[in-house]
Enzyme design. Structure first.
Site, PDB file in Angstrom:
ATOM      1  N   ARG A 133      -6.695  -4.267   8.698  1.00 49.19           N
ATOM      2  CA  ARG A 133      -6.407  -5.697   8.649  1.00 49.19           C
ATOM      3  C   ARG A 133      -4.892  -5.919   8.620  1.00 49.19           C
ATOM      4  O   ARG A 133      -4.156  -5.223   7.923  1.00 49.19           O
ATOM      5  CB  ARG A 133      -7.041  -6.323   7.403  1.00 49.19           C
ATOM      6  CG  ARG A 133      -6.890  -7.846   7.339  1.00 49.19           C
ATOM      7  CD  ARG A 133      -7.640  -8.403   6.148  1.00 49.19           C
ATOM      8  NE  ARG A 133      -7.056  -7.935   4.885  1.00 49.19           N
ATOM      9  CZ  ARG A 133      -7.532  -8.261   3.688  1.00 49.19           C
ATOM     10  NH1 ARG A 133      -8.621  -9.021   3.593  1.00 49.19           N
ATOM     11  NH2 ARG A 133      -6.956  -7.790   2.604  1.00 49.19           N
ATOM     12  N   ASP A 178      22.201  15.235  48.257  1.00 51.18           N
ATOM     13  CA  ASP A 178      20.951  15.733  48.821  1.00 51.18           C
ATOM     14  C   ASP A 178      20.629  15.037  50.145  1.00 51.18           C
ATOM     15  O   ASP A 178      20.641  13.803  50.244  1.00 51.18           O
ATOM     16  CB  ASP A 178      19.824  15.502  47.822  1.00 51.18           C
ATOM     17  CG  ASP A 178      18.510  16.081  48.295  1.00 51.18           C
ATOM     18  OD1 ASP A 178      18.294  17.274  48.054  1.00 51.18           O
ATOM     19  OD2 ASP A 178      17.712  15.349  48.907  1.00 51.18           O
ATOM     20  N   CYS A 191      -4.602   5.164  11.643  1.00 53.36           N
ATOM     21  CA  CYS A 191      -3.970   5.113  12.978  1.00 53.36           C
ATOM     22  C   CYS A 191      -3.202   6.390  13.303  1.00 53.36           C
ATOM     23  O   CYS A 191      -2.780   6.578  14.447  1.00 53.36           O
ATOM     24  CB  CYS A 191      -3.066   3.897  13.106  1.00 53.36           C
ATOM     25  SG  CYS A 191      -1.636   3.887  11.983  1.00 53.36           S
ATOM     26  N   CYS A 208      -2.637  -0.126  14.685  1.00 57.01           N
ATOM     27  CA  CYS A 208      -3.536   0.267  13.593  1.00 57.01           C
ATOM     28  C   CYS A 208      -4.700  -0.722  13.485  1.00 57.01           C
ATOM     29  O   CYS A 208      -4.499  -1.944  13.503  1.00 57.01           O
ATOM     30  CB  CYS A 208      -2.781   0.309  12.270  1.00 57.01           C
ATOM     31  SG  CYS A 208      -3.783   0.954  10.902  1.00 57.01           S
ATOM     32  N   TYR A 258      20.738  19.128  39.424  1.00 57.32           N
ATOM     33  CA  TYR A 258      19.317  19.447  39.380  1.00 57.32           C
ATOM     34  C   TYR A 258      18.929  20.114  38.066  1.00 57.32           C
ATOM     35  O   TYR A 258      17.906  19.798  37.455  1.00 57.32           O
ATOM     36  CB  TYR A 258      18.989  20.364  40.566  1.00 57.32           C
ATOM     37  CG  TYR A 258      17.536  20.757  40.659  1.00 57.32           C
ATOM     38  CD1 TYR A 258      16.542  19.801  40.758  1.00 57.32           C
ATOM     39  CD2 TYR A 258      17.159  22.099  40.683  1.00 57.32           C
ATOM     40  CE1 TYR A 258      15.211  20.168  40.863  1.00 57.32           C
ATOM     41  CE2 TYR A 258      15.836  22.472  40.792  1.00 57.32           C
ATOM     42  CZ  TYR A 258      14.861  21.501  40.874  1.00 57.32           C
ATOM     43  OH  TYR A 258      13.547  21.864  40.979  1.00 57.32           O
ATOM     44  N   TRP A 262      25.140  20.025  43.555  1.00 56.19           N
ATOM     45  CA  TRP A 262      23.715  19.730  43.678  1.00 56.19           C
ATOM     46  C   TRP A 262      22.908  20.485  42.631  1.00 56.19           C
ATOM     47  O   TRP A 262      22.098  19.918  41.909  1.00 56.19           O
ATOM     48  CB  TRP A 262      23.214  20.109  45.079  1.00 56.19           C
ATOM     49  CG  TRP A 262      21.832  19.581  45.365  1.00 56.19           C
ATOM     50  CD1 TRP A 262      21.521  18.467  46.072  1.00 56.19           C
ATOM     51  CD2 TRP A 262      20.581  20.150  44.953  1.00 56.19           C
ATOM     52  NE1 TRP A 262      20.148  18.294  46.119  1.00 56.19           N
ATOM     53  CE2 TRP A 262      19.554  19.315  45.441  1.00 56.19           C
ATOM     54  CE3 TRP A 262      20.227  21.277  44.214  1.00 56.19           C
ATOM     55  CZ2 TRP A 262      18.204  19.571  45.215  1.00 56.19           C
ATOM     56  CZ3 TRP A 262      18.881  21.539  43.977  1.00 56.19           C
ATOM     57  CH2 TRP A 262      17.885  20.683  44.480  1.00 56.19           C
ATOM     58  N   THR A 291       0.806  -1.219   0.000  1.00 56.77           N
ATOM     59  CA  THR A 291       0.000   0.000   0.000  1.00 56.77           C
ATOM     60  C   THR A 291       0.842   1.272   0.000  1.00 56.77           C
ATOM     61  O   THR A 291       0.330   2.351  -0.293  1.00 56.77           O
ATOM     62  CB  THR A 291      -0.913   0.042   1.251  1.00 56.77           C
ATOM     63  OG1 THR A 291      -0.089   0.082   2.426  1.00 56.77           O
ATOM     64  CG2 THR A 291      -1.823  -1.175   1.292  1.00 56.77           C
ATOM     65  N   ARG A 343       4.125   6.667   3.234  1.00 54.24           N
ATOM     66  CA  ARG A 343       3.361   7.817   3.690  1.00 54.24           C
ATOM     67  C   ARG A 343       2.567   7.439   4.937  1.00 54.24           C
ATOM     68  O   ARG A 343       2.195   6.274   5.115  1.00 54.24           O
ATOM     69  CB  ARG A 343       2.432   8.341   2.600  1.00 54.24           C
ATOM     70  CG  ARG A 343       1.353   7.376   2.157  1.00 54.24           C
ATOM     71  CD  ARG A 343       0.521   7.979   1.022  1.00 54.24           C
ATOM     72  NE  ARG A 343      -0.583   7.117   0.635  1.00 54.24           N
ATOM     73  CZ  ARG A 343      -0.497   6.140  -0.233  1.00 54.24           C
ATOM     74  NH1 ARG A 343       0.668   5.879  -0.818  1.00 54.24           N
ATOM     75  NH2 ARG A 343      -1.559   5.412  -0.533  1.00 54.24           N
ATOM     76  N   CYS A 378      -0.235   6.658   7.685  1.00 49.57           N
ATOM     77  CA  CYS A 378      -1.587   6.087   7.621  1.00 49.57           C
ATOM     78  C   CYS A 378      -2.603   7.125   8.092  1.00 49.57           C
ATOM     79  O   CYS A 378      -2.388   7.826   9.075  1.00 49.57           O
ATOM     80  CB  CYS A 378      -1.652   4.842   8.506  1.00 49.57           C
ATOM     81  SG  CYS A 378      -3.287   4.094   8.608  1.00 49.57           S
TER      82      CYS A 378
END
Length: 522
Positions: free
Chosen positions: A58, A459, A85, A55, A443, A439, A47, A80, A82
């Site tokens: 089928r 910490d 989905c 998806c 972070y 520290w 396809t 390309r 779908c």
């Protein structure tokens, strides 16, 4: 196109990085296994379409499919997207494969627009690698070049805007990052063999972003997601006039490339967050979306992280209690660094009040058309804070000088807090800044640079959370050694420990995330 698809078949080997072969992927496709949604994409040669593993179409024959590690790889191979989905709505897990930190950092920078005005060589230089090496890593881990990844992101965002909004096509083109409407039309005609307007399932009156209250999008995540925990974290730190949490939603002002606007984030239907972006220049939308993904940690794969951390007997019950825990990100690196410096040796509530005072005195006022519901200020820019006399700031003089020095450094280098190089290199670079110690550097790496292995091992809260039955706390060195087994997800280990201490809900607790234990700015 057929030649490209034959060449693309070789990318099936990329799936080895997830310990999955093509047969395992086909079984997952046959079972519509949602666990691989966003991790693999299926090209159907008969396809010319590529799909998500969930998806509803089928299931194609095994001999007719090729599996790809990214949407960009499938698209670059000539397939390309779908229309059923909709690959553009899948969880964005490209940066969470755990196989290449360089690729993860590059993806974050591409999302922030690194290739919109720059090139691959410039991106590679910021990452500390060569352009050829970066292209090789992208091919190895994503099956596509950096340019193809950037182009695919642009196309898929445009497709989502077409399907999920009523924006005029010219505004969709601008919002998705296309340089011109002509280029936008050509791309969609080439990819979908139809004009963009024909992809809208329902013909509805077009509404401009200026007239309709901004752009509303839904961003997918991989469940579970602890939204209440995320909201508590942000509410505790919300800067007055800049941020607000109410009604189960988070709102804040934001400036992107000099354009001021508003962002509202709340839970959407299913496994999505609903985002409303109100900005007068739609061209900044891709960067706004990138920041939303970063702040709300939408790229995380909790199953992968949780499975690894649960191997530690101390973390296992914590993970089971909060399986949807996320690592909150930052909207802006400079803002985060300022807030971290302000919070050194005071409570989160005190730091929030100081940040609000800075915003009121030195932040720009939001345009009247956007202001309301308690939001009226933008967080101060580095340039604005660099002009302050540190002696006038309501804090210890050394800390005030550190803050102004930090602002001057950020004003001189706009990429100061960008994710580049290694975690160790980033921490060393940050520690060279005024007021930043180990520290605070860890972070900032955790929240702004999105380093999943960042770990502020000094910490006090972490050491207390890891105390043994006798109450004996490990030293910083002992904690660091214990956390070695948590790599590459030490940041999430730290968040689970903080959460176990009940630190997030109480503003009076002095050893919260925003409270640095560095002494260099005291």
């Amino acid at each position: 196109m057929s030649e490209n698809r034959e060449t693309g078949a070789a990318t099936g080997a990329i799936l080895a990085l997830m310990d999955l072969d093509d047969d395992a992927c086909y079984r997952a496709l046959s079972m519509r296994d949602a666990r691989l949604d966003g991790k693999i994409f299926v090209g159907v040669r008969t396809t010319g379409i590529y799909c998500r593993p969930i998806c509803p179409a089928r299931t194609p024959l095994r001999r007719n499919v090729t599996f790809y590690a990214s949407a960009a790889a499938a698209q670059e191979a000539g397939f390309r997207p779908c229309l059923r989905c909709r690959p553009e709505t899948s969880p964005d897990l490209g940066a969470w494969r755990g196989s290449s930190n360089t690729v993860a950092r590059a993806l974050a920078m591409i999302e922030d627009g690194a290739l919109d005005a720059g090139d691959v060589e410039g991106l590679a230089d910021r990452l500390g690698v060569g352009g050829r090496q970066l292209r090789r890593l992208f091919k190895q881990h994503l099956g596509a070049s950096p340019v193809a990844v950037a182009q695919t992101r642009r196309v898929l965002l445009a497709k989502q805007l077409i399907c999920d909004t009523t924006l005029p096509m010219a505004e969709v083109a601008l919002a998705a990052g296309f340089g011109s409407v002509r280029r936008f039309n050509e791309t969609f005609q080439q990819l979908y063999a139809r004009a963009p307007a024909e992809l809208r399932r329902r013909q509805r009156p077009e509404v401009s972003a200026e007239d309709g209250g901004g752009v509303v999008l839904r961003l997918a995540y991989r469940a579970p997601y602890d939204w209440a925990g995320m909201l508590d974290f942000l509410a505790l730190r919300a800067v007055p006039g800049v941020e607000a949490v109410s009604g189960g939603r988070y709102r804040r002002t934001l400036s992107v490339d000099g354009t001021a606007g508003l962002v509202t984030v709340g839970p959407g239907p299913g496994e999505t967050l609903e985002v409303c972006a109100q900005f007068p220049r739609l061209q900044v939308l891709p960067q706004v979306i990138a920041r939303v993904r970063r702040v709300f940690d939408l790229g995380a794969d909790p199953a992968q992280v949780n499975a690894h951390l649960s191997l530690d007997p101390h973390l296992a019950p914590l993970v089971a209690q909060r399986p949807g825990l996320r690592a909150p990100g930052a909207w802006d690196g400079f803002e985060l660094a300022v807030r971290a410096v302000l919070g050194q040796q005071i409570t989160v509530a005190g730091a929030r009040a100081l940040a609000g005072r800075l915003a009121a005195e030195h932040g720009e006022v939001l345009p009247a058309a956007l202001a309301g519901e308690g939001l009226s200020l933008l967080f101060p820019t580095p340039q604005a804070l660099a002009r302050i006399d540190p002696e006038t700031l309501p804090m210890p003089r050394a800390r005030g000088r550190a803050l102004v020095g930090l602002a001057a450094a950020a004003a001189a280098d706009p990429d100061l807090f960008a994710p580049r190089g290694s975690l160790e290199g980033a921490v060393a670079r940050l520690k060279a800044l005024p007021g930043i110690g180990e520290w605070t550097a860890q972070y900032i790496a955790l929240r702004q640079m999105r380093e999943p292995d960042a770990f502020p091992h000094g910490d006090i809260g972490l050491m207390r959370a890891m105390a043994g039955p006798d109450g004996q706390r490990p030293s910083a060195a002992e904690l660091l050694a214990r956390a070695e087994a948590w790599r590459p997800w030490r940041a999430y280990g730290a968040l689970h420990l903080w959460a176990s201490e009940g630190l997030a809900p109480t503003a009076e607790t002095p050893t919260l995330l925003e409270v640095s234990h560095d002494q260099d700015a005291a």
